[in-house]
Design a protein around this motif. Structure first.
Motif, PDB file in Angstrom:
ATOM      1  N   ASP A  12       0.874  -1.184   0.000  1.00 26.14           N
ATOM      2  CA  ASP A  12       0.000   0.000   0.000  1.00 26.14           C
ATOM      3  C   ASP A  12       0.909   1.231   0.000  1.00 26.14           C
ATOM      4  OD1 ASP A  12      -1.625   2.179   0.712  1.00 26.14           O
ATOM      5  OD2 ASP A  12      -2.957   0.924   1.912  1.00 26.14           O
ATOM      6  N   VAL A  14       0.354   4.299   0.584  1.00 25.76           N
ATOM      7  CA  VAL A  14       0.171   5.215   1.713  1.00 25.76           C
ATOM      8  C   VAL A  14       1.097   4.805   2.855  1.00 25.76           C
ATOM      9  CG1 VAL A  14      -1.474   6.072   3.432  1.00 25.76           C
ATOM     10  CG2 VAL A  14      -2.193   5.785   1.054  1.00 25.76           C
ATOM     11  N   MET A  44      -2.600  15.641 -11.585  1.00 24.71           N
ATOM     12  CA  MET A  44      -2.506  15.609 -10.124  1.00 24.71           C
ATOM     13  C   MET A  44      -1.108  16.034  -9.668  1.00 24.71           C
ATOM     14  SD  MET A  44      -3.265  12.553  -7.356  1.00 24.71           S
ATOM     15  CE  MET A  44      -5.036  12.618  -7.562  1.00 24.71           C
ATOM     16  N   HIS A  80      -8.121  24.187  -6.493  1.00 26.41           N
ATOM     17  CA  HIS A  80      -7.380  23.512  -5.422  1.00 26.41           C
ATOM     18  C   HIS A  80      -6.568  24.474  -4.565  1.00 26.41           C
ATOM     19  CE1 HIS A  80      -8.451  19.600  -6.967  1.00 26.41           C
ATOM     20  NE2 HIS A  80      -7.923  19.861  -8.145  1.00 26.41           N
ATOM     21  N   ARG A 207      -1.360  14.513  -1.504  1.00 30.20           N
ATOM     22  CA  ARG A 207      -1.768  13.408  -2.374  1.00 30.20           C
ATOM     23  C   ARG A 207      -2.857  12.580  -1.701  1.00 30.20           C
ATOM     24  NH1 ARG A 207       2.047   8.323  -3.691  1.00 30.20           N
ATOM     25  NH2 ARG A 207       1.444   7.954  -1.521  1.00 30.20           N
ATOM     26  N   LYS A 208      -2.708  12.327  -0.410  1.00 32.49           N
ATOM     27  CA  LYS A 208      -3.736  11.601   0.333  1.00 32.49           C
ATOM     28  C   LYS A 208      -5.035  12.395   0.354  1.00 32.49           C
ATOM     29  CE  LYS A 208      -5.571   8.574   3.143  1.00 32.49           C
ATOM     30  NZ  LYS A 208      -6.040   7.280   2.615  1.00 32.49           N
ATOM     31  N   LEU A 209      -4.933  13.697   0.589  1.00 35.64           N
ATOM     32  CA  LEU A 209      -6.101  14.563   0.635  1.00 35.64           C
ATOM     33  C   LEU A 209      -6.830  14.592  -0.707  1.00 35.64           C
ATOM     34  CD1 LEU A 209      -6.213  18.068   2.298  1.00 35.64           C
ATOM     35  CD2 LEU A 209      -7.132  17.764   0.010  1.00 35.64           C
ATOM     36  N   PHE A 210      -6.087  14.576  -1.806  1.00 37.85           N
ATOM     37  CA  PHE A 210      -6.654  14.614  -3.155  1.00 37.85           C
ATOM     38  C   PHE A 210      -7.222  13.263  -3.590  1.00 37.85           C
ATOM     39  CE2 PHE A 210      -5.022  18.658  -3.250  1.00 37.85           C
ATOM     40  CZ  PHE A 210      -4.860  19.246  -4.496  1.00 37.85           C
ATOM     41  N   GLY A 211      -7.018  12.227  -2.784  1.00 39.40           N
ATOM     42  CA  GLY A 211      -7.498  10.898  -3.163  1.00 39.40           C
ATOM     43  C   GLY A 211      -6.522  10.121  -4.003  1.00 39.40           C
ATOM     44  N   GLY A 212      -5.242  10.511  -3.965  1.00 41.35           N
ATOM     45  CA  GLY A 212      -4.242   9.853  -4.801  1.00 41.35           C
ATOM     46  C   GLY A 212      -3.414   8.803  -4.097  1.00 41.35           C
ATOM     47  N   MET A 214      -2.785   5.240  -3.192  1.00 46.55           N
ATOM     48  CA  MET A 214      -3.293   4.017  -3.824  1.00 46.55           C
ATOM     49  C   MET A 214      -2.633   2.762  -3.263  1.00 46.55           C
ATOM     50  SD  MET A 214      -3.446   5.173  -7.827  1.00 46.55           S
ATOM     51  CE  MET A 214      -1.684   5.506  -7.905  1.00 46.55           C
TER      52      MET A 214
END
Length: 369
Positions: A12, A14, A44, A80, A207-212, A214
Motif C-alpha cells: 500500500d 500510503v 494531479m 485547489h 496526495r492523500k487529501l486529493f485521493g491519490g 493508492m
C-alpha cells in the motif's frame, strides 16, 4: 514491461510500498532532487506541486498561456489552491522569455494585485523545446525575488533525448518538477513529482487529501521502471520518424504550423493511431491541397489497416511504425491527386470548412475498429 510488473511488490503506497519507493528513489537521483513522489496522473502531479508551494492567499501563478496547467487541468489552480493565474503570450511565439516574465510578474505590495508566488514553465510545450539558457535566466531572476519555479516536464525525456542534456541539468533550475511516464515513455499510468524532502513530505499529505493514495502501486511503478530503462533510449528514433512525417507532408504541399522539434508536427493538430499505437505529434493544414479533415479522417479509417485520426496534432510514439507514417503520407498524396483531377483550385485564404464546421471542431476518437 508485463514481466516487470508481474514481479513487483504488492504493498500500500500510503504505507510506503517497496517497488514504488525504489522508483521514487531512482527518479530523485536521476533528477538531482532530494525526494520524489509517485502519482497517478500528470494533472494531479502539477496541481499538488502548486498546492504544496502555495501557502496563504492572495497569490498567483505565472505561466505560458498555452501551458497545460492553464488550459487542460479544469481550472485546478484556482479550485485547489485558490490561486490566480497570469497567462503570458510569448512575444517570440515560441517560448516565454525573461523579458516576458519581467513584464508580467507581480511584485511588491499593490493591494489590487495577487502577487506572483510561482513561475511555472513547460518543457516540451506542444512538442517544442524550451531553450535551457533562457530557463536559467528566468530561474535566476525568479529566485532573486525569493519566488518558486515549477516545471511541467511531462515530456522532458524528449528534450534530454534530442539535446543530449542530462535530466538533472534540465531540472536544476526548478524547485519542483513533474515528470510523466505514460506519454513518450509509454508506461500505462504514472507521473513523479520531485523536489526537496520537506516539500515532498508535505506533497505526500496533499496526495492523500486529493485521493491519490493508492494500494498495489508496485505494478505501476515497475512498468514505469521498465519504460525508463528500455523506452527512453528509443526517443531519438521517434524524433527521426516525426521529422520524416513533417518532410513528407511539406513535400506534398501541406502547411506545417509547428515543426517537429521532437515528436509532434502541427498542421492544425491530429493524433494518429494505427490500431492502438499512436504517432508523435505533427501540426498541419491540408487545406492548400483541397483536403478537409473530415475527408482525411474518413478515408484513413477506411484503409485495410485503418489509421485513426483525432484532435489537431500528429504525434509519433515509440510504437509507431515507419509503415504507418508512409501509409498516411500515401493517403494524403492520393487525396491531393483526386482533388487535382477534379479541378481543385486553392482558395486565397487557404481555409476549408466541412459540414459548416471548421477543422478544429472535427474529432474522431482513437481506438480499434
Amino acid at each position: 514491461m508485463y514481466l516487470y510488473a508481474a514481479q513487483a511488490s504488492l504493498g500500500d503506497d500510503v504505507y510506503h510500498e517497496p517497488s514504488t519507493l525504489a522508483l521514487e528513489a531512482h527518479v530523485a537521483k536521476l533528477t538531482g532532487k532530494e525526494a520524489a513522489l509517485f502519482l497517478p496522473s500528470g494533472t494531479m502531479s502539477n496541481q499538488i506541486a502548486l498546492r504544496t508551494h502555495l501557502k496563504q492567499p492572495p497569490y498567483s501563478v505565472l505561466c505560458d498561456q498555452r501551458a497545460h496547467i492553464n488550459t487542460y487541468e479544469a481550472g485546478g489552480t484556482a479550485f485547489h489552491s485558490g490561486a490566480h493565474s497570469t497567462p503570458v503570450i510569448p512575444s517570440n511565439r515560441h517560448h516565454i522569455t525573461l523579458e516576458d516574465v519581467q513584464a508580467n510578474i507581480v511584485l511588491g505590495s499593490d493591494l489590487h494585485c495577487a502577487p506572483t508566488e510561482v513561475v511555472a514553465l513547460e518543457n516540451t510545450l506542444n512538442g517544442t523545446i524550451f531553450p535551457q539558457d533562457e530557463i536559467v535566466r528566468i530561474s535566476d531572476y525568479v529566485h532573486s525575488h525569493g519566488l518558486k519555479m515549477h516545471l511541467d516536464g511531462a515530456r522532458i525525456w524528449h528534450v534530454a533525448a534530442e539535446t543530449g542534456t542530462t535530466i538533472k541539468e534540465l531540472c536544476d533550475p526548478f524547485d519542483s518538477v513533474s515528470l510523466c511516464m505514460s506519454k513518450g515513455l509509454g508506461a500505462p499510468i504514472g507521473s513523479c513529482l520531485v523536489g526537496p524532502k520537506d516539500y515532498i513530505r508535505r506533497a505526500r499529505w496533499f496526495r492523500k487529501l486529493f485521493g491519490g493514495g493508492m494500494r498495489q502501486t508496485g505494478l505501476l511503478a515497475a512498468a514505469c521502471a521498465y519504460a525508463l530503462t528500455y523506452n527512453f533510449p528509443q526517443l531519438p528514433r521517434v524524433h527521426t520518424l516525426a521529422r520524416r512525417l513533417e518532410q513528407g507532408l511539406e513535400d506534398l504541399g501541406v502547411k506545417i504550423t509547428s515543426g517537429a522539434e521532437t515528436c509532434m508536427v502541427r498542421l492544425l493538430t491530429f493524433l494518429i493511431v494505427r490500431n492502438t499505437h499512436s504517432l508523435s505529434k505533427v501540426f498541419f493544414d491540408p487545406s492548400p491541397l483541397g483536403i478537409s479533415y473530415y475527408e482525411l479522417v474518413t478515408r484513413a479509417n477506411e484503409l485495410p489497416n485503418p489509421i485513426k485520426l483525432g484532435g489537431s496534432r500528429l504525434v509519433v510514439h515509440i510504437q509507431t511504425s515507419p509503415e504507418a507514417v508512409e501509409d498516411f503520407l500515401a493517403l494524403v498524396q492520393e487525396l491531393a491527386e483526386e482533388k487535382k483531377k477534379g479541378g481543385f483550385v486553392p482558395e486565397s485564404n487557404g481555409h476549408v470548412e466541412t459540414n459548416g464546421a471548421p477543422y478544429s471542431n472535427i474529432y474522431v476518437r482513437a481506438g480499434k475498429k
